[in-house]
Design a protein around this motif. Structure first.
Motif, PDB file in Angstrom:
ATOM      1  N   MET A 162       0.817  -1.220   0.000  1.00 42.39           N
ATOM      2  CA  MET A 162       0.000   0.000   0.000  1.00 42.39           C
ATOM      3  C   MET A 162       0.853   1.274   0.000  1.00 42.39           C
ATOM      4  N   PRO A 163       1.921   1.352   0.868  1.00 43.23           N
ATOM      5  CA  PRO A 163       2.745   2.578   0.841  1.00 43.23           C
ATOM      6  C   PRO A 163       3.364   2.838  -0.528  1.00 43.23           C
ATOM      7  N   LEU A 164       3.811   1.747  -1.196  1.00 42.40           N
ATOM      8  CA  LEU A 164       4.369   1.895  -2.535  1.00 42.40           C
ATOM      9  C   LEU A 164       3.346   2.473  -3.501  1.00 42.40           C
ATOM     10  N   LEU A 165       2.175   1.839  -3.461  1.00 40.54           N
ATOM     11  CA  LEU A 165       1.084   2.237  -4.350  1.00 40.54           C
ATOM     12  C   LEU A 165       0.728   3.700  -4.115  1.00 40.54           C
ATOM     13  N   SER A 166       0.690   4.059  -2.847  1.00 40.96           N
ATOM     14  CA  SER A 166       0.327   5.409  -2.459  1.00 40.96           C
ATOM     15  C   SER A 166       1.334   6.413  -3.028  1.00 40.96           C
ATOM     16  N   SER A 167       2.645   6.081  -2.927  1.00 35.29           N
ATOM     17  CA  SER A 167       3.662   6.985  -3.462  1.00 35.29           C
ATOM     18  C   SER A 167       3.566   7.091  -4.969  1.00 35.29           C
ATOM     19  N   PHE A 168       3.418   5.927  -5.630  1.00 36.08           N
ATOM     20  CA  PHE A 168       3.348   5.929  -7.091  1.00 36.08           C
ATOM     21  C   PHE A 168       2.171   6.760  -7.614  1.00 36.08           C
ATOM     22  N   SER A 169       1.081   6.713  -6.860  1.00 37.32           N
ATOM     23  CA  SER A 169      -0.111   7.434  -7.332  1.00 37.32           C
ATOM     24  C   SER A 169      -0.132   8.865  -6.804  1.00 37.32           C
ATOM     25  N   GLY A 170       0.951   9.275  -6.172  1.00 37.67           N
ATOM     26  CA  GLY A 170       1.000  10.621  -5.629  1.00 37.67           C
ATOM     27  C   GLY A 170      -0.015  10.825  -4.518  1.00 37.67           C
ATOM     28  N   GLY A 171      -0.288   9.737  -3.769  1.00 38.40           N
ATOM     29  CA  GLY A 171      -1.190   9.833  -2.614  1.00 38.40           C
ATOM     30  C   GLY A 171      -2.661   9.709  -2.965  1.00 38.40           C
ATOM     31  N   GLU A 172      -2.930   9.571  -4.269  1.00 38.43           N
ATOM     32  CA  GLU A 172      -4.345   9.505  -4.671  1.00 38.43           C
ATOM     33  C   GLU A 172      -4.999   8.209  -4.195  1.00 38.43           C
ATOM     34  N   LEU A 173      -4.232   7.093  -4.324  1.00 40.86           N
ATOM     35  CA  LEU A 173      -4.764   5.795  -3.914  1.00 40.86           C
ATOM     36  C   LEU A 173      -4.358   5.547  -2.465  1.00 40.86           C
ATOM     37  N   ASP A 174      -5.280   5.812  -1.558  1.00 46.19           N
ATOM     38  CA  ASP A 174      -4.986   5.703  -0.139  1.00 46.19           C
ATOM     39  C   ASP A 174      -5.683   4.485   0.474  1.00 46.19           C
ATOM     40  N   LEU A 175      -5.685   4.453   1.807  1.00 47.28           N
ATOM     41  CA  LEU A 175      -6.325   3.334   2.517  1.00 47.28           C
ATOM     42  C   LEU A 175      -7.769   3.114   2.068  1.00 47.28           C
TER      43      LEU A 175
END
Lengths: 338, 267
Positions: free
Chosen positions: B61-74
């Motif tokens: 999830m943290p990786l995904l969050s960074s890649f999406s610029g925080g758009e894809l969160d919990l």
């Protein structure tokens, strides 16, 4: 309706094995009366287990018909299931279930109310000496305890007909003796019909009242153990003499003691003469006396009772040991292919 | 109980229903209860099943969050992981049945006067218990980190997951029955189905950014509708997504129970 507990006619089962067809059971005819204790004996792959599984509705027959406990195994398998107990070759209980819970649940599957099933479970736990492990998980039990649990699960609804598929395989001698005590008590108390397969010749010999010998998918003999032995082999007298010549001299005097039609079995090998005789041990003194009067002295005598292995040899020309059956109750670890 | 068999010998198997000692629902209930007992006795085993999803939440999830610029969160990720929980928990349950087939416990149930349907349905229904517990624990663990589910939406979402889990569990049982004693075959087919289903549902990564054909294929994957529904419901949106997800779960449970009971009848 007939009063037979099991009535099978020309029951067959054919399995497809690759492109080949394997006829596991080739026309099974069985009639069993209430209260009989029948042992199914035969080498591995003879079709014993398959026959049992057909009668217990676990397999659908390829041909023929059978009524078990009064119901047709083809059209009414559910009714048959409710009336029989079946203990397979493998273990019955779920490995992560608790012993007492598992027996109670079996009772409820058979329609017993919760408290009735509980009482039944407690009495089975006691009589099968499982009280000490009642709250244990099945996977923690020893082999003997698991086998007794299998039996308890098969008995929970007090069936009038019990199928046992090699119940004693892998049990130590004491557990095996206990098991037989339970089976005989069942017979005495509830008049339960017991139909079982066994791996062990001596066991069938000692405990069964009726033995059916199966080979290559067919029943080739069906009688009491003593009947099979008497009819097919009979008891024998073995006489040992000092020389070939003396043994030869004795032969004419022995002819009268051999039953009619069995003369070809009067046999001399070296110094030894073997002859079939009815009630051998009772007739032996008379035989020795007759020989003595004729001036022939046997220096040692022996009577031989046939074993079921001799019976199987007489029927098939193979010994059961060759055919992969344990002739003693030493655990062999062999499993019959279904 | 004595009954004449003469008139029965001509009736078909289906009509011998009266000869079962218990009613259909009681059969289902007893099988369900028996399957549930080991779970209730050892609830920690259920919680340990959360290890894998928690690793995804903690490391992916943290990786995904960074890649999406925080758009894809919990709020985007956790509902997807919940679907993953129900997928993984139920997909492997057929191996429990395979174990019972090895030990003989399954054969034992086949000589009982039980209907074949409940043997499967009772087992499949049990699947929703550990899966719901796991989902609740996962939500509870992620809440301190900022995951705020809509209470009613979450409840409906859990029901959809449970329904889907029963259907998928039933299919897993059917697979176990179909491949018989071949464990390797079970796991091979299970993996071959599981991962494409998972990736093509948008559970872990949004498919919108992938090639077009992926979205097309995902349209045939019931799981993608369930993932969308979970995201909508946990955010408190009771719109068409939720409805489509519920419909997908119902389709899966109907197919699962139909295929499962058919396979069990043939066993």
């Amino acid at each position: 309706m007939s009063m037979k507990v099991i009535e099978a006619e020309r029951l067959t089962k054919t399995f497809a094995s690759g492109s080949k067809e394997v006829q596991a059971v080739r026309g099974l005819d069985v009639r069993v009366d209430p209260g009989e204790l029948v042992a199914f004996l035969g080498p591995n792959g003879a079709g014993k287990s398959t026959s049992l599984r057909l009668l217990a509705t676990l397999l659908e027959p390829s041909g023929g018909a059978a009524h078990v406990a009064g119901h047709d195994i083809r059209t009414d398998p559910a009714a048959v299931r409710g009336r029989i107990g079946y203990v397979g070759q493998l273990n019955s209980a779920g490995h992560n279930q608790r012993v007492r819970d598992e027996i109670i649940m079996q009772g409820r599957f058979y329609g017993l109310a919760k408290d009735a099933a509980g009482r039944r479970a407690d009495s089975l736990l006691e009589s099968l000496e499982l009280g000490g492990v009642a709250t244990q998980v099945v996977s923690s039990l020893s082999g003997g305890q698991r086998r007794r649990l299998d039996i308890a699960m098969g008995l929970v609804h007090a069936p009038s007909l019990l199928f046992l598929d090699e119940p004693s395989t892998g049990l130590d001698p004491q557990s095996r003796a206990n098991l037989w005590r339970h089976i005989h008590r069942l017979r005495d108390e509830y008049d339960t019909t017991v139909f079982m397969t066994t791996h062990y010749l001596d066991e069938a010999d000692a405990f069964a009242e009726r033995v059916m010998v199966m080979d290559h998918g067919r029943v080739i003999a069906d009688d009491t153990p003593s009947g099979l032995k008497a009819d097919l082999i009979g008891e024998r007298v073995v006489l040992e003499f000092d020389s070939h010549a003396e043994a030869e001299l004795a032969l004419p005097h022995l002819r009268d003691h051999v039953p009619a039609g069995a003369l070809q079995d009067l046999d001399r090998r070296g110094n030894t003469v073997e002859l079939p005789v009815h009630s051998a041990s009772r007739r032996l003194p008379e035989i020795v006396l007759v020989l003595a009067q004729a001036g022939v002295t046997a220096h040692s005598t022996e009577t031989k009772r046939p074993t079921l292995d001799d019976v199987f040899f007489a029927l098939t020309g193979r010994t059961l040991r060759e055919a992969g059956v344990a002739t003693t109750t030493e655990p062999s670890g062999e499993e019959e292919a279904a | 109980m004595t009954m004449s068999t003469d008139h029965r010998s001509t009736v078909s198997r289906q009509q011998s229903e009266v000869l079962y000692p218990n009613s259909f629902p009681v059969d289902v209930w007893l099988v369900f209860l028996r399957e549930l007992r080991p779970v209730l006795r050892d609830p920690m085993s259920v919680v340990f099943g959360l290890l894998q999803p928690l690793i995804f939440v903690g490391l992916f999830m943290p990786l995904l969050s960074s890649f999406s610029g925080g758009e894809l969160d919990l709020h985007w990720f956790v509902p997807g992981v919940l679907v993953m929980v129900s997928l993984f928990a139920t997909a492997s349950t057929g191996s429990n049945l395979q174990f019972d087939m090895h030990t003989g416990a399954h054969e034992r149930t086949l000589v009982l006067p039980l209907r074949r349907g409940p043997l499967l349905i009772g087992r499949a229904l049990k699947e929703m218990v550990p899966l719901t517990v796991q989902a609740c624990v996962l939500v509870a663990i992620t809440m301190p980190f900022g995951f705020l589910p809509h209470p009613v939406g979450a409840l409906v979402g859990l029901v959809i997951l449970a329904v889907f889990g029963v259907g998928f569990g039933a299919l897993s049982y059917a697979l176990a029955l179909a491949v018989k004693n071949q464990d390797w075959m079970f796991w091979t087919i299970q993996q071959a189905v599981l991962f494409p289903l998972m990736i093509l549902s948008g559970m872990l990564l949004p498919l919108e950014q992938g090639p077009g054909w992926m979205s097309v294929v995902a349209g045939f994957n019931p799981l993608s509708y369930i993932v969308d529904a979970e995201r909508a419901l946990f955010a408190g949106q009771f719109g068409p997504e939720a409805l489509r997800g519920a419909a997908a779960a119902v389709v899966v449970v109907l197919i699962g129970l139909f295929v499962g009971t058919r396979t069990m009848r043939k066993a």
